[in-house]
Design a protein around this motif. Structure first.
Motif, PDB file in Angstrom:
ATOM      1  N   VAL A   1       3.813   1.863   2.674  1.00 61.01           N
ATOM      2  CA  VAL A   1       4.843   2.831   2.297  1.00 61.01           C
ATOM      3  C   VAL A   1       4.136   4.174   2.181  1.00 61.01           C
ATOM      4  N   ALA A   2       4.398   5.078   3.124  1.00 59.50           N
ATOM      5  CA  ALA A   2       3.595   6.297   3.183  1.00 59.50           C
ATOM      6  C   ALA A   2       4.352   7.413   3.879  1.00 59.50           C
ATOM      7  N   GLY A   3       3.844   8.623   3.745  1.00 59.58           N
ATOM      8  CA  GLY A   3       4.432   9.775   4.411  1.00 59.58           C
ATOM      9  C   GLY A   3       3.408  10.882   4.559  1.00 59.58           C
ATOM     10  N   ILE A   4       3.635  11.757   5.515  1.00 64.70           N
ATOM     11  CA  ILE A   4       2.746  12.897   5.732  1.00 64.70           C
ATOM     12  C   ILE A   4       2.750  13.792   4.493  1.00 64.70           C
ATOM     13  N   GLY A   5       1.562  14.107   4.009  1.00 64.69           N
ATOM     14  CA  GLY A   5       1.439  15.004   2.864  1.00 64.69           C
ATOM     15  C   GLY A   5       1.805  14.391   1.521  1.00 64.69           C
TER      16      GLY A   5
ATOM     17  N   THR B   1       1.835  12.926  -2.087  1.00 67.50           N
ATOM     18  CA  THR B   1       1.002  13.040  -3.273  1.00 67.50           C
ATOM     19  C   THR B   1       1.381  11.934  -4.258  1.00 67.50           C
ATOM     20  N   ALA B   2       0.719  11.935  -5.408  1.00 68.08           N
ATOM     21  CA  ALA B   2       1.059  10.957  -6.443  1.00 68.08           C
ATOM     22  C   ALA B   2       2.517  11.090  -6.868  1.00 68.08           C
ATOM     23  N   ARG B   3       3.052  12.291  -6.798  1.00 68.26           N
ATOM     24  CA  ARG B   3       4.454  12.504  -7.152  1.00 68.26           C
ATOM     25  C   ARG B   3       5.382  11.768  -6.183  1.00 68.26           C
ATOM     26  N   ASP B   4       5.032  11.785  -4.898  1.00 71.38           N
ATOM     27  CA  ASP B   4       5.855  11.098  -3.901  1.00 71.38           C
ATOM     28  C   ASP B   4       5.831   9.588  -4.104  1.00 71.38           C
ATOM     29  N   VAL B   5       4.694   9.071  -4.552  1.00 74.30           N
ATOM     30  CA  VAL B   5       4.629   7.636  -4.843  1.00 74.30           C
ATOM     31  C   VAL B   5       5.594   7.289  -5.971  1.00 74.30           C
ATOM     32  N   TRP B   6       5.610   8.114  -7.000  1.00 82.04           N
ATOM     33  CA  TRP B   6       6.532   7.868  -8.105  1.00 82.04           C
ATOM     34  C   TRP B   6       7.977   7.921  -7.632  1.00 82.04           C
ATOM     35  N   TRP B   7       8.302   8.913  -6.803  1.00 76.57           N
ATOM     36  CA  TRP B   7       9.659   9.005  -6.262  1.00 76.57           C
ATOM     37  C   TRP B   7      10.000   7.784  -5.414  1.00 76.57           C
TER      38      TRP B   7
ATOM     39  N   VAL C   1       0.833  -1.195   0.000  1.00 80.40           N
ATOM     40  CA  VAL C   1       0.000   0.000   0.000  1.00 80.40           C
ATOM     41  C   VAL C   1       0.871   1.249   0.000  1.00 80.40           C
ATOM     42  N   PHE C   2       0.671   2.102  -0.988  1.00 79.47           N
ATOM     43  CA  PHE C   2       1.305   3.416  -1.019  1.00 79.47           C
ATOM     44  C   PHE C   2       0.264   4.426  -0.546  1.00 79.47           C
ATOM     45  N   GLY C   3       0.637   5.277   0.405  1.00 79.00           N
ATOM     46  CA  GLY C   3      -0.373   6.173   0.929  1.00 79.00           C
ATOM     47  C   GLY C   3       0.171   7.466   1.491  1.00 79.00           C
ATOM     48  N   ASP C   4      -0.757   8.277   1.976  1.00 83.64           N
ATOM     49  CA  ASP C   4      -0.423   9.506   2.695  1.00 83.64           C
ATOM     50  C   ASP C   4      -0.820   9.302   4.154  1.00 83.64           C
ATOM     51  N   SER C   5      -0.969  10.377   4.905  1.00 84.09           N
ATOM     52  CA  SER C   5      -1.249  10.234   6.334  1.00 84.09           C
ATOM     53  C   SER C   5      -2.621   9.632   6.615  1.00 84.09           C
ATOM     54  N   LEU C   6      -3.527   9.613   5.646  1.00 80.09           N
ATOM     55  CA  LEU C   6      -4.814   8.969   5.859  1.00 80.09           C
ATOM     56  C   LEU C   6      -4.660   7.482   6.127  1.00 80.09           C
ATOM     57  N   SER C   7      -3.521   6.927   5.757  1.00 79.93           N
ATOM     58  CA  SER C   7      -3.296   5.497   5.946  1.00 79.93           C
ATOM     59  C   SER C   7      -2.642   5.157   7.274  1.00 79.93           C
ATOM     60  N   PHE C   8      -2.198   6.178   8.029  1.00 78.64           N
ATOM     61  CA  PHE C   8      -1.581   5.847   9.315  1.00 78.64           C
ATOM     62  C   PHE C   8      -1.937   6.802  10.449  1.00 78.64           C
ATOM     63  N   HIS C   9      -2.845   7.740  10.204  1.00 77.90           N
ATOM     64  CA  HIS C   9      -3.340   8.603  11.272  1.00 77.90           C
ATOM     65  C   HIS C   9      -4.665   8.074  11.790  1.00 77.90           C
ATOM     66  N   GLY C  10      -4.766   7.929  13.101  1.00 79.25           N
ATOM     67  CA  GLY C  10      -6.013   7.555  13.730  1.00 79.25           C
ATOM     68  C   GLY C  10      -6.702   8.750  14.348  1.00 79.25           C
ATOM     69  N   PRO C  11      -7.641   8.528  15.255  1.00 77.53           N
ATOM     70  CA  PRO C  11      -8.410   9.635  15.841  1.00 77.53           C
ATOM     71  C   PRO C  11      -7.593  10.562  16.723  1.00 77.53           C
ATOM     72  N   GLU C  12      -6.422  10.106  17.182  1.00 74.63           N
ATOM     73  CA  GLU C  12      -5.610  10.921  18.069  1.00 74.63           C
ATOM     74  C   GLU C  12      -4.248  11.273  17.483  1.00 74.63           C
ATOM     75  N   GLY C  13      -3.986  10.891  16.242  1.00 73.36           N
ATOM     76  CA  GLY C  13      -2.711  11.214  15.629  1.00 73.36           C
ATOM     77  C   GLY C  13      -2.097  10.029  14.909  1.00 73.36           C
ATOM     78  N   PRO C  14      -0.828  10.147  14.518  1.00 78.43           N
ATOM     79  CA  PRO C  14      -0.168   9.088  13.753  1.00 78.43           C
ATOM     80  C   PRO C  14       0.068   7.833  14.578  1.00 78.43           C
ATOM     81  N   CYS C  15       0.037   6.689  13.903  1.00 74.01           N
ATOM     82  CA  CYS C  15       0.233   5.382  14.534  1.00 74.01           C
ATOM     83  C   CYS C  15       1.308   4.613  13.779  1.00 74.01           C
ATOM     84  N   ALA C  16       1.866   3.613  14.455  1.00 70.58           N
ATOM     85  CA  ALA C  16       2.786   2.694  13.783  1.00 70.58           C
ATOM     86  C   ALA C  16       2.036   1.918  12.708  1.00 70.58           C
TER      87      ALA C  16
END
Length: 242
Positions: free
Chosen positions: A44-48, A50-56, A7-22
């Motif tokens: 594989v993800a990072g805060i913010g 975008t599709a450009r970051d996935v390509w990188w 899974v390639f993602g942004d913070s929606l894939s690792f932020h819960g109701p109280e903030g970022p999670c492992a």
């Protein structure tokens, strides 16, 4: 053993109701989706991002190259951050963290974060972090590269989420055009896409999610994970994808 999801993602894939999670937090949607098909998820993800970051990431991260050898499906869970207002050009906004000395950086960053909601409203959400044309271009390039490397590898994605974030003045004018462009691309590229607005829109806009108005609560993660697992249902078990 079930399928291995990359899974390639942004913070929606690792932020819960109280903030970022492992990434191994079982309530995060990638793990909910993987568990529903008796598989596992590698995130594989990072805060913010975008599709450009996935390509990188695809072209520059050797860990991703290794993961691709073992993946049974790829999910491009990306595009939501592309649609956010970016009153400063991306290269200037992301460059704030490099300012020195530290006190100057803190003052400038605080000033920008304070101005961002007002500027988002004043500029009507434009420019966006990444224009829809570039989002589609990077997604298409990534899918093309994946299909050269692994022709039989199933690839999935989603359409941008919604938000009510005060940090952006509640403005999200770039989303409709971006969602339409991505939907048309998904049809052309034969990439099934999950409609996040339909799945988690009410959860976010009603205030059930994270107090920041953008990220999801566990109920939202559960809904997205379940919906994604339905999309993933045809994916074969580990080792069956050539």
């Amino acid at each position: 053993m079930g399928p291995r999801l990359l899974v390639f993602g942004d913070s929606l894939s690792f932020h819960g109701p109280e903030g970022p999670c492992a990434a191994d937090e079982p309530r995060l949607w990638p793990n909910v989706a993987a568990a529903a098909v008796d598989g596992t998820a590698e995130l594989v993800a990072g805060i913010g991002w975008t599709a450009r970051d996935v390509w990188w990431s695809l072209t520059g991260d050797p860990r991703v190259w290794a993961d691709l050898h073992h993946a049974d499906a790829v999910v491009l869970a990306i595009g939501s951050m592309d649609t956010l207002p970016s009153p400063l050009p991306t290269y200037l906004r992301t460059g704030l963290k490099y300012l020195r000395p530290d006190p100057v950086r803190r003052v400038v960053r605080k000033a920008y974060l304070s101005a961002q909601p007002r500027l988002s409203v004043a500029f009507r959400g434009r420019p966006a972090v990444l224009p829809a044309k570039l989002t589609v271009q990077y997604l298409d390039t990534a899918v093309g590269a994946l299909r050269v490397l692994r022709p039989e590898l199933p690839i999935y994605g989603w359409l941008p989420s919604v938000h009510r974030a005060a940090a952006y003045g509640g403005v999200h004018t770039a989303r409709p055009a971006a969602a339409a462009a991505m939907a048309a691309w998904g049809e052309r590229a034969r990439v099934p896409l999950l409609d996040l607005e339909a799945v988690v829109g009410e959860h976010v806009l009603s205030g059930e999610g994270n107090p920041d108005g953008m990220h999801w609560g566990w109920k939202g993660h559960a809904a997205v994970g379940e919906a994604m697992s339905v999309l993933l249902a045809p994916v074969p078990a580990s080792g069956h994808v050539g």
